[in-house]
Write a protein that holds these residues in place. Structure first.
Motif, PDB file in Angstrom:
ATOM      1  N   LEU A  35       0.833  -1.208   0.000  1.00  0.00           N
ATOM      2  CA  LEU A  35       0.000   0.000   0.000  1.00  0.00           C
ATOM      3  C   LEU A  35       0.871   1.262   0.000  1.00  0.00           C
ATOM      4  O   LEU A  35       0.630   2.215  -0.738  1.00  0.00           O
ATOM      5  CB  LEU A  35      -0.918  -0.024   1.232  1.00  0.00           C
ATOM      6  N   LYS A  36       1.928   1.228   0.831  1.00  0.00           N
ATOM      7  CA  LYS A  36       2.832   2.395   0.931  1.00  0.00           C
ATOM      8  C   LYS A  36       3.506   2.670  -0.405  1.00  0.00           C
ATOM      9  O   LYS A  36       3.646   3.820  -0.806  1.00  0.00           O
ATOM     10  CB  LYS A  36       3.904   2.128   2.005  1.00  0.00           C
ATOM     11  N   ILE A  37       3.931   1.579  -1.096  1.00  0.00           N
ATOM     12  CA  ILE A  37       4.585   1.748  -2.414  1.00  0.00           C
ATOM     13  C   ILE A  37       3.596   2.392  -3.384  1.00  0.00           C
ATOM     14  O   ILE A  37       3.934   3.321  -4.112  1.00  0.00           O
ATOM     15  CB  ILE A  37       5.089   0.378  -2.949  1.00  0.00           C
ATOM     16  N   LEU A  38       2.366   1.900  -3.350  1.00  0.00           N
ATOM     17  CA  LEU A  38       1.333   2.442  -4.236  1.00  0.00           C
ATOM     18  C   LEU A  38       1.136   3.932  -3.996  1.00  0.00           C
ATOM     19  O   LEU A  38       1.040   4.721  -4.927  1.00  0.00           O
ATOM     20  CB  LEU A  38      -0.007   1.751  -3.961  1.00  0.00           C
ATOM     21  N   ILE A  39       1.090   4.310  -2.735  1.00  0.00           N
ATOM     22  CA  ILE A  39       0.845   5.710  -2.393  1.00  0.00           C
ATOM     23  C   ILE A  39       2.037   6.578  -2.798  1.00  0.00           C
ATOM     24  O   ILE A  39       1.882   7.620  -3.425  1.00  0.00           O
ATOM     25  CB  ILE A  39       0.518   5.867  -0.887  1.00  0.00           C
ATOM     26  N   SER A  40       3.275   6.106  -2.491  1.00  0.00           N
ATOM     27  CA  SER A  40       4.446   6.950  -2.749  1.00  0.00           C
ATOM     28  C   SER A  40       4.813   6.993  -4.227  1.00  0.00           C
ATOM     29  O   SER A  40       5.182   8.040  -4.740  1.00  0.00           O
ATOM     30  CB  SER A  40       5.634   6.473  -1.920  1.00  0.00           C
ATOM     31  N   ASN A  41       4.692   5.860  -4.916  1.00  0.00           N
ATOM     32  CA  ASN A  41       5.103   5.832  -6.340  1.00  0.00           C
ATOM     33  C   ASN A  41       4.020   6.298  -7.281  1.00  0.00           C
ATOM     34  O   ASN A  41       4.264   6.450  -8.467  1.00  0.00           O
ATOM     35  CB  ASN A  41       5.505   4.413  -6.757  1.00  0.00           C
ATOM     36  N   GLN A  42       2.846   6.446  -6.734  1.00  0.00           N
ATOM     37  CA  GLN A  42       1.718   6.821  -7.587  1.00  0.00           C
ATOM     38  C   GLN A  42       1.510   5.803  -8.706  1.00  0.00           C
ATOM     39  O   GLN A  42       1.027   6.141  -9.766  1.00  0.00           O
ATOM     40  CB  GLN A  42       1.938   8.213  -8.207  1.00  0.00           C
ATOM     41  N   THR A  43       1.950   4.563  -8.479  1.00  0.00           N
ATOM     42  CA  THR A  43       1.743   3.547  -9.522  1.00  0.00           C
ATOM     43  C   THR A  43       0.399   2.863  -9.314  1.00  0.00           C
ATOM     44  O   THR A  43      -0.178   2.917  -8.240  1.00  0.00           O
ATOM     45  CB  THR A  43       2.828   2.458  -9.471  1.00  0.00           C
ATOM     46  N   HIS A  44      -0.057   2.212 -10.348  1.00  0.00           N
ATOM     47  CA  HIS A  44      -1.322   1.499 -10.267  1.00  0.00           C
ATOM     48  C   HIS A  44      -1.024   0.005 -10.150  1.00  0.00           C
ATOM     49  O   HIS A  44      -0.076  -0.490 -10.738  1.00  0.00           O
ATOM     50  CB  HIS A  44      -2.148   1.741 -11.532  1.00  0.00           C
ATOM     51  N   ILE A  45      -1.855  -0.706  -9.424  1.00  0.00           N
ATOM     52  CA  ILE A  45      -1.678  -2.159  -9.356  1.00  0.00           C
ATOM     53  C   ILE A  45      -2.017  -2.727 -10.734  1.00  0.00           C
ATOM     54  O   ILE A  45      -3.026  -2.370 -11.319  1.00  0.00           O
ATOM     55  CB  ILE A  45      -2.608  -2.781  -8.288  1.00  0.00           C
ATOM     56  N   GLN A  46      -1.113  -3.584 -11.243  1.00  0.00           N
ATOM     57  CA  GLN A  46      -1.382  -4.208 -12.540  1.00  0.00           C
ATOM     58  C   GLN A  46      -2.542  -5.182 -12.400  1.00  0.00           C
ATOM     59  O   GLN A  46      -2.734  -5.790 -11.361  1.00  0.00           O
ATOM     60  CB  GLN A  46      -0.142  -4.987 -13.008  1.00  0.00           C
ATOM     61  N   ASP A  47      -3.274  -5.349 -13.494  1.00  0.00           N
ATOM     62  CA  ASP A  47      -4.399  -6.289 -13.479  1.00  0.00           C
ATOM     63  C   ASP A  47      -3.954  -7.719 -13.191  1.00  0.00           C
ATOM     64  O   ASP A  47      -4.695  -8.517 -12.655  1.00  0.00           O
ATOM     65  CB  ASP A  47      -5.149  -6.233 -14.808  1.00  0.00           C
ATOM     66  N   SER A  48      -2.691  -8.007 -13.608  1.00  0.00           N
ATOM     67  CA  SER A  48      -2.202  -9.380 -13.430  1.00  0.00           C
ATOM     68  C   SER A  48      -1.779  -9.657 -11.983  1.00  0.00           C
ATOM     69  O   SER A  48      -1.524 -10.787 -11.609  1.00  0.00           O
ATOM     70  CB  SER A  48      -1.023  -9.612 -14.360  1.00  0.00           C
ATOM     71  N   SER A  49      -1.699  -8.601 -11.173  1.00  0.00           N
ATOM     72  CA  SER A  49      -1.250  -8.782  -9.791  1.00  0.00           C
ATOM     73  C   SER A  49      -2.202  -9.702  -9.033  1.00  0.00           C
ATOM     74  O   SER A  49      -3.407  -9.700  -9.260  1.00  0.00           O
ATOM     75  CB  SER A  49      -1.199  -7.416  -9.105  1.00  0.00           C
TER      76      SER A  49
END
Ligand SMILES: [Zn+2]
Length: 391
Positions: A35-49
């Motif tokens: 969650l922290k990576i998502l918030i800091s990197n502003q990246t989106h979770i890939q659909d394949s995740s």
């Protein structure tokens, strides 16, 4: 009518039945890191995740909800994906931070090959006034949990599960908002373990605190000899509603002692034997008690003369089995549920502005009842009906 629930209302939470191993990606700490990576990197979770997140916003203790259905209305929690949540916060008063989110649990979806773990989070967006309008445009609305509780069809297992999740989330978020400072040194407390604990920031203190549960005894006092029960009325109840006695436990007291003392203090009745019946989490009390645990007992009276403490109760009376059975049979709990579900529908669609729905009420047809007892969402109902219907 006798209603047997699979679990008491607010229990039977489907996403927290098992605690995952700390190395599983969906367990609190690794999921929080993602969650922290998502918030800091502003990246989106890939659909394949294999890991997806669902977020449930709360405002002033009220979960986000929507409603569906034509003739029969049904409420649903307003879960958002991480991206939807991020989008909705843009331009609002709420700054996205990992400290806002609390871990609620996980669920696996799909078969072995396509399996995904869904991690659920609760978030307090009470500061985001502008969000009310944003969500309103999507027919999503913050609805009081007591209103959703009354509006829940107790035969619908899925909705009962959603109610339990919302109750758990509300209890955790209210605990966070009322536990801001360390009780030992007065320094600030910060969330740790994905919001499931808090810790003092003072390095020489580091006190940890845990979510709080306040036990309450609730008892049906029975006069075995005369085949009747003691029910009480309180000014905060809706008119003509009678219920069980209840009270808090004093330090150094057993549950059975609390049952006897409270009954004596409030009604002057002496109690002998005390038998455990069942329990129910109650996450809809005041914010100073984010989650009460109602512990239900059958208490057998050894005296019959009532002396009501008017400071505590409006009234207390013995009620015959016949009267209690009649109240249980005549009160249309199903109709009350449907009325509440329509109310939620109107609130979500912006038709109804107010939310002044009593937490407990009876809808009567024809003959006016002289008394009724709380609905099946309350443990009091089950204590009373189990006695009324016992052979
Ligand atoms: Zn401290």
């Amino acid at each position: 009518m006798s209603i047997n629930l699979k679990s008491p209302v607010f229990a039977g939470n489907p996403i927290r039945s098992k605690t995952p191993k700390s190395t599983d990606p969906f367990s609190p700490t690794p999921a929080f890191e993602t969650l922290k990576i998502l918030i800091s990197n502003q990246t989106h979770i890939q659909d394949s995740s294999s890991l997806t997140f669902k977020i449930l916003p709360f405002r002033k203790g009220r979960p986000l909800a929507r409603s569906t259905g034509d003739l029969v209305k049904k409420w649903h929690l307003g879960w958002l994906s991480f991206d939807e949540f991020k989008d909705v916060l843009e331009g609002s008063e709420v700054v996205l931070s990992e400290d806002l989110l609390v871990y609620l649990g996980y669920e696996n979806e799909g078969d072995e090959k396509t399996q995904k773990s869904v991690v659920y989070w609760g978030v307090d967006v009470s500061l985001g006034d502008s969000l009310v309008q944003k969500f309103g445009g999507q027919q999503l609305c913050f609805v009081q949990l007591t209103t959703l509780m009354v509006a829940t069809d107790w035969a619908d297992e899925k909705t009962m599960g959603q109610l339990a999740i919302a109750g758990h989330a509300r209890a955790l978020l209210e605990w966070h908002s009322t536990s801001r400072f360390c009780g030992s040194c007065g320094e600030k407390l910060i969330p740790i373990e994905a919001g499931r604990r808090k810790q003092c920031i003072n390095t020489s203190c580091k006190k940890r605190i845990y979510p709080r549960v306040d036990p309450v005894v609730i008892m049906l006092v029975i006069d075995k000899e005369n085949d009747r029960v003691l029910l009480s009325k309180q000014s905060r109840f809706v008119p003509r509603m009678w219920s069980c006695l209840s009270g808090f436990i004093e330090p150094g007291e057993s549950l059975e002692e609390a049952v006897r003392r409270e009954t004596w203090e409030e009604t002057g009745i002496e109690v002998g034997e005390v038998v455990y019946h069942s329990s129910q989490p109650w996450p809809v009390g005041s914010s100073s008690m984010p989650c009460q645990l109602m512990v239900g007992f059958l208490a057998y009276a050894t005296s019959v003369d009532i002396n009501v403490d008017k400071k505590e109760l409006e009234d207390a009376e013995w009620h015959s089995r016949e009267d209690v059975k009649r109240a249980l049979t005549m009160t249309e709990y199903g109709k009350a549920q449907k009325t509440a579900a329509s109310k939620v529908d109107q609130i979500c669609k912006g038709v109804e502005k107010g939310q002044n729905l009593a937490a407990d009420f009876g809808v009567e047809s024809g003959e006016l009842l002289t008394m009724f007892v709380p609905g099946p969402f309350a443990i009091a109902h089950h204590l009373i009906s189990s006695w009324a219907h016992q052979v």
